[in-house]
Design a protein around this motif. Structure first.
Motif, PDB file in Angstrom:
ATOM      1  N   GLN A  32      -2.142   2.916   2.878  1.00 50.25           N
ATOM      2  CA  GLN A  32      -1.138   3.895   2.475  1.00 50.25           C
ATOM      3  C   GLN A  32      -1.771   5.180   1.963  1.00 50.25           C
ATOM      4  O   GLN A  32      -1.322   6.288   2.293  1.00 50.25           O
ATOM      5  CB  GLN A  32      -0.228   3.299   1.397  1.00 50.25           C
ATOM      6  CG  GLN A  32       0.959   4.188   1.041  1.00 50.25           C
ATOM      7  CD  GLN A  32       1.840   3.551  -0.012  1.00 50.25           C
ATOM      8  OE1 GLN A  32       1.343   3.041  -1.016  1.00 50.25           O
ATOM      9  NE2 GLN A  32       3.137   3.558   0.219  1.00 50.25           N
ATOM     10  N   SER A  36      -0.851   9.122   3.738  1.00 52.08           N
ATOM     11  CA  SER A  36       0.232   9.600   2.878  1.00 52.08           C
ATOM     12  C   SER A  36       1.091  10.653   3.570  1.00 52.08           C
ATOM     13  O   SER A  36       2.173  10.999   3.081  1.00 52.08           O
ATOM     14  CB  SER A  36      -0.337  10.167   1.576  1.00 52.08           C
ATOM     15  OG  SER A  36      -1.235  11.236   1.849  1.00 52.08           O
ATOM     16  N   ASP A 104      15.302  -0.370   2.071  1.00 49.57           N
ATOM     17  CA  ASP A 104      14.046  -0.736   1.425  1.00 49.57           C
ATOM     18  C   ASP A 104      12.928   0.260   1.731  1.00 49.57           C
ATOM     19  O   ASP A 104      12.090   0.545   0.867  1.00 49.57           O
ATOM     20  CB  ASP A 104      13.631  -2.140   1.860  1.00 49.57           C
ATOM     21  CG  ASP A 104      14.566  -3.214   1.329  1.00 49.57           C
ATOM     22  OD1 ASP A 104      15.338  -2.928   0.386  1.00 49.57           O
ATOM     23  OD2 ASP A 104      14.543  -4.339   1.863  1.00 49.57           O
ATOM     24  N   MET A 105      12.913   0.783   2.943  1.00 47.50           N
ATOM     25  CA  MET A 105      11.891   1.777   3.290  1.00 47.50           C
ATOM     26  C   MET A 105      12.163   3.117   2.605  1.00 47.50           C
ATOM     27  O   MET A 105      11.224   3.824   2.208  1.00 47.50           O
ATOM     28  CB  MET A 105      11.829   1.938   4.801  1.00 47.50           C
ATOM     29  CG  MET A 105      11.276   0.722   5.532  1.00 47.50           C
ATOM     30  SD  MET A 105       9.503   0.459   5.235  1.00 47.50           S
ATOM     31  CE  MET A 105       8.806   1.710   6.323  1.00 47.50           C
ATOM     32  N   ALA A 107      13.405   3.447  -0.294  1.00 47.79           N
ATOM     33  CA  ALA A 107      12.964   3.264  -1.675  1.00 47.79           C
ATOM     34  C   ALA A 107      11.455   3.465  -1.807  1.00 47.79           C
ATOM     35  O   ALA A 107      10.960   3.769  -2.901  1.00 47.79           O
ATOM     36  CB  ALA A 107      13.346   1.870  -2.161  1.00 47.79           C
ATOM     37  N   ARG A 108      10.721   3.344  -0.699  1.00 47.16           N
ATOM     38  CA  ARG A 108       9.276   3.539  -0.703  1.00 47.16           C
ATOM     39  C   ARG A 108       8.877   4.915  -0.172  1.00 47.16           C
ATOM     40  O   ARG A 108       7.697   5.182   0.066  1.00 47.16           O
ATOM     41  CB  ARG A 108       8.588   2.437   0.104  1.00 47.16           C
ATOM     42  CG  ARG A 108       8.784   1.048  -0.519  1.00 47.16           C
ATOM     43  CD  ARG A 108       8.007  -0.028   0.210  1.00 47.16           C
ATOM     44  NE  ARG A 108       6.558   0.165   0.108  1.00 47.16           N
ATOM     45  CZ  ARG A 108       5.813  -0.195  -0.927  1.00 47.16           C
ATOM     46  NH1 ARG A 108       6.387  -0.759  -1.990  1.00 47.16           N
ATOM     47  NH2 ARG A 108       4.498  -0.011  -0.931  1.00 47.16           N
ATOM     48  N   GLY A 109       9.881   5.766   0.049  1.00 44.66           N
ATOM     49  CA  GLY A 109       9.599   7.148   0.413  1.00 44.66           C
ATOM     50  C   GLY A 109       9.590   7.449   1.897  1.00 44.66           C
ATOM     51  O   GLY A 109       9.135   8.532   2.303  1.00 44.66           O
ATOM     52  N   TYR A 110      10.104   6.532   2.713  1.00 44.87           N
ATOM     53  CA  TYR A 110      10.117   6.737   4.163  1.00 44.87           C
ATOM     54  C   TYR A 110      11.540   6.967   4.665  1.00 44.87           C
ATOM     55  O   TYR A 110      12.505   6.413   4.131  1.00 44.87           O
ATOM     56  CB  TYR A 110       9.545   5.512   4.887  1.00 44.87           C
ATOM     57  CG  TYR A 110       8.114   5.183   4.539  1.00 44.87           C
ATOM     58  CD1 TYR A 110       7.064   5.949   5.032  1.00 44.87           C
ATOM     59  CD2 TYR A 110       7.809   4.093   3.722  1.00 44.87           C
ATOM     60  CE1 TYR A 110       5.743   5.638   4.726  1.00 44.87           C
ATOM     61  CE2 TYR A 110       6.492   3.767   3.413  1.00 44.87           C
ATOM     62  CZ  TYR A 110       5.473   4.544   3.914  1.00 44.87           C
ATOM     63  OH  TYR A 110       4.171   4.233   3.605  1.00 44.87           O
ATOM     64  N   ALA A 240       8.743  -3.922   4.087  1.00 46.48           N
ATOM     65  CA  ALA A 240       8.632  -2.652   3.374  1.00 46.48           C
ATOM     66  C   ALA A 240       7.504  -2.675   2.343  1.00 46.48           C
ATOM     67  O   ALA A 240       6.800  -1.680   2.155  1.00 46.48           O
ATOM     68  CB  ALA A 240       9.970  -2.326   2.682  1.00 46.48           C
ATOM     69  N   LYS A 241       7.313  -3.800   1.711  1.00 47.44           N
ATOM     70  CA  LYS A 241       6.266  -3.941   0.691  1.00 47.44           C
ATOM     71  C   LYS A 241       4.884  -3.727   1.282  1.00 47.44           C
ATOM     72  O   LYS A 241       3.959  -3.241   0.601  1.00 47.44           O
ATOM     73  CB  LYS A 241       6.362  -5.313   0.049  1.00 47.44           C
ATOM     74  CG  LYS A 241       5.382  -5.549  -1.079  1.00 47.44           C
ATOM     75  CD  LYS A 241       5.583  -6.937  -1.689  1.00 47.44           C
ATOM     76  CE  LYS A 241       4.593  -7.192  -2.820  1.00 47.44           C
ATOM     77  NZ  LYS A 241       4.772  -8.560  -3.407  1.00 47.44           N
TER      78      LYS A 241
END
Length: 243
Positions: A32, A36, A104-105, A107-110, A240-241
């Protein structure tokens, strides 16, 4: 697809899963920090998701061709029942997974960009785990996500109350660069690892949705779809994790 061919196809899938330590696609963890710049991901059209009810080590299947015919007929009848409940519940697995994975994605910025149509019926060239063997470049996203659900439904490890039917999903996932050449992430996920698949991210089934016999699963009716929704929730969160 005839009952016998359907049964053989599911047996082939489970054989691949059981031999996962040999056949699974090489795993590639996502870096990741090194990527980025990836914010927008195009999700490639999904494979059709066929509802499956399967018993590992079905006693009938051990009696040669006649036994296999009995087992395949049993499987076809059970799947017909469950598809009826799926329709009654107005449950569409591909659409449901789209919504939960997008959430869920995000929430991870995608931001995920989904195809129209969502499901690809053209059957592009896939490997044994359902992932594409090649990718074309894109200009409208930073990367592409290939997701392949190969087994979806309920499975039991064997006959008897000690081997209940539980929601079961197997899924391959790969993230590739926008050029279609760089493998950024590859892994395999199994919810309810009744297949004892190796080299996979395994997720335990919720004990709330365990049915000792097929008759119990059938009696649950549309409520059984809640177990599959929970399984898709868990699979989406796990994918997503990793990203």
């Amino acid at each position: 697809m005839s009952k016998m061919l359907r049964f053989a196809a599911v047996c082939a899938i489970t054989s691949v899963l059981l031999a996962g330590c040999v056949s699974a696609p090489p795993r590639q963890a996502f870096n990741q920090a090194g990527h980025s710049d990836i914010k927008t991901i195009y999700v490639l059209p999904e494979k059709p998701v066929d509802f499956t009810v399967f018993m590992m080590n079905n006693p009938a299947a051990s009696f040669g061709l006649i036994g296999a015919l009995i087992a395949s007929g049993q499987q076809a009848d059970e799947e017909k029942d469950m598809r009826g409940f799926e329709q009654q519940a107005d449950f569409h697995p591909a659409l449901y997974f789209k919504d939960v994975l997008s959430r869920d994605m995000q929430a991870r910025g995608y931001r995920l960009v989904w195809p129209d149509p969502l499901v690809d019926s053209s059957k592009p060239d896939h490997d044994a785990f359902g992932l594409r063997k090649g990718y074309s470049p894109v200009t409208y996203a930073d990367a592409m996500l290939d997701v392949a659900i190969d087994f979806f439904g309920y499975a039991a490890a064997g006959a008897g109350k000690g081997s209940p039917y539980r929601p079961t999903i197997s899924m391959g996932a790969r993230l590739v660069g926008r050029d279609g050449k760089q493998n950024l992430f590859t892994d395999f996920f199994v919810y309810n690892n009744v297949f004892n698949a190796k080299q996979a991210i395994t997720l335990d089934a919720d004990p709330q949705y365990a049915y000792p016999m097929y008759s119990d699963l059938k009696a649950a009716g549309v409520q059984s779809m809640e177990g599959l929704k929970h399984a898709l929730d868990t699979m989406a969160a796990a994918l997503a994790k990793q990203l």
